[in-house]
Design an enzyme around this catalytic site. Sequence first.
Site, PDB file in Angstrom:
ATOM      1  N   HIS A  20     -27.924 -24.215 -21.764  1.00 46.07           N
ATOM      2  CA  HIS A  20     -26.445 -24.219 -20.913  1.00 46.07           C
ATOM      3  C   HIS A  20     -26.660 -23.582 -19.590  1.00 46.07           C
ATOM      4  O   HIS A  20     -26.748 -22.366 -19.550  1.00 46.07           O
ATOM      5  CB  HIS A  20     -25.206 -23.860 -21.541  1.00 46.07           C
ATOM      6  CG  HIS A  20     -23.878 -24.114 -21.250  1.00 46.07           C
ATOM      7  ND1 HIS A  20     -22.921 -23.425 -21.282  1.00 46.07           N
ATOM      8  CD2 HIS A  20     -23.464 -25.235 -20.241  1.00 46.07           C
ATOM      9  CE1 HIS A  20     -21.894 -24.001 -20.804  1.00 46.07           C
ATOM     10  NE2 HIS A  20     -22.245 -25.056 -20.166  1.00 46.07           N
ATOM     11  N   ASP A  28     -37.059 -34.779  -2.733  1.00 46.37           N
ATOM     12  CA  ASP A  28     -37.981 -35.476  -2.037  1.00 46.37           C
ATOM     13  C   ASP A  28     -39.258 -35.029  -1.931  1.00 46.37           C
ATOM     14  O   ASP A  28     -39.447 -33.917  -2.274  1.00 46.37           O
ATOM     15  CB  ASP A  28     -37.167 -35.928  -0.638  1.00 46.37           C
ATOM     16  CG  ASP A  28     -36.717 -34.587   0.435  1.00 46.37           C
ATOM     17  OD1 ASP A  28     -37.423 -33.850   0.245  1.00 46.37           O
ATOM     18  OD2 ASP A  28     -35.829 -34.919   1.102  1.00 46.37           O
ATOM     19  N   HIS A 106     -27.495 -27.675   3.475  1.00 47.45           N
ATOM     20  CA  HIS A 106     -28.920 -27.727   3.242  1.00 47.45           C
ATOM     21  C   HIS A 106     -29.715 -26.315   3.196  1.00 47.45           C
ATOM     22  O   HIS A 106     -30.405 -26.251   2.024  1.00 47.45           O
ATOM     23  CB  HIS A 106     -29.717 -28.539   4.133  1.00 47.45           C
ATOM     24  CG  HIS A 106     -31.110 -28.874   3.613  1.00 47.45           C
ATOM     25  ND1 HIS A 106     -31.495 -29.765   2.664  1.00 47.45           N
ATOM     26  CD2 HIS A 106     -32.201 -28.728   4.215  1.00 47.45           C
ATOM     27  CE1 HIS A 106     -32.689 -29.806   2.445  1.00 47.45           C
ATOM     28  NE2 HIS A 106     -33.224 -29.276   3.207  1.00 47.45           N
ATOM     29  N   TYR A 128     -32.835 -35.498   2.828  1.00 47.87           N
ATOM     30  CA  TYR A 128     -31.860 -35.160   2.136  1.00 47.87           C
ATOM     31  C   TYR A 128     -31.683 -35.800   0.543  1.00 47.87           C
ATOM     32  O   TYR A 128     -30.420 -35.494   0.086  1.00 47.87           O
ATOM     33  CB  TYR A 128     -30.524 -34.825   2.520  1.00 47.87           C
ATOM     34  CG  TYR A 128     -30.276 -34.079   4.050  1.00 47.87           C
ATOM     35  CD1 TYR A 128     -30.796 -32.907   3.827  1.00 47.87           C
ATOM     36  CD2 TYR A 128     -30.582 -34.895   4.950  1.00 47.87           C
ATOM     37  CE1 TYR A 128     -30.800 -32.272   5.312  1.00 47.87           C
ATOM     38  CE2 TYR A 128     -30.298 -34.172   6.452  1.00 47.87           C
ATOM     39  CZ  TYR A 128     -30.837 -32.876   6.416  1.00 47.87           C
ATOM     40  OH  TYR A 128     -31.022 -32.284   7.669  1.00 47.87           O
ATOM     41  N   ALA A 129     -32.879 -36.234   0.226  1.00 48.80           N
ATOM     42  CA  ALA A 129     -32.953 -37.050  -1.128  1.00 48.80           C
ATOM     43  C   ALA A 129     -33.107 -36.036  -2.080  1.00 48.80           C
ATOM     44  O   ALA A 129     -34.310 -35.932  -2.712  1.00 48.80           O
ATOM     45  CB  ALA A 129     -33.783 -38.043  -1.275  1.00 48.80           C
ATOM     46  N   ASN A 130     -32.227 -35.101  -2.551  1.00 47.43           N
ATOM     47  CA  ASN A 130     -32.315 -33.674  -3.336  1.00 47.43           C
ATOM     48  C   ASN A 130     -31.066 -33.551  -4.151  1.00 47.43           C
ATOM     49  O   ASN A 130     -29.895 -33.620  -3.517  1.00 47.43           O
ATOM     50  CB  ASN A 130     -32.674 -32.609  -2.504  1.00 47.43           C
ATOM     51  CG  ASN A 130     -33.754 -32.695  -1.623  1.00 47.43           C
ATOM     52  OD1 ASN A 130     -34.861 -33.131  -1.891  1.00 47.43           O
ATOM     53  ND2 ASN A 130     -33.410 -32.406  -0.099  1.00 47.43           N
TER      54      ASN A 130
END
Length: 139
Positions: A20, A28, A106, A128-130
């Site tokens: 948990h 990316d 970021h 920014y594909a994170n």
Amino acid sequence: MKKTKLLNASLSHYIATLGHTDSLVICDAGLPISNQVERVDLALEAGVPGFLQTVDVVISEMFVEHAVVAKEIREKNPQIHDALLDSLRKLSEQQGNCIAVEYVEHEEFKVLSSESKAAVRTGEFSPYANIILYSGVPF
């Protein structure tokens, strides 16, 4: 052989060992990954595997409580952003919980990612594909 979507043994292991509030990064090809974070490098070539494809497979096996993304994704990568939110909405319905999505700068995202249990590097070549996924409990 496993009969669920996720076949990668290392990634399956990290998901199975999440407790948990533990977190897992899906990123990316360009996100710097701390040496203190275990790396599952899936990248084969530009776009393979894609970020959204990887997210969908991971969330098929992970109970997600909340998520963190960089603020910049909304402006710099709206297609990925909208598809990601759609995937998380569907997951919320399946799990029966509300998955809160937090937006951070970021630079802060990179700091938070260094606290994760593992980082999954995709072949995604868009900005920014994170995402950081935080584990919940299904009870």
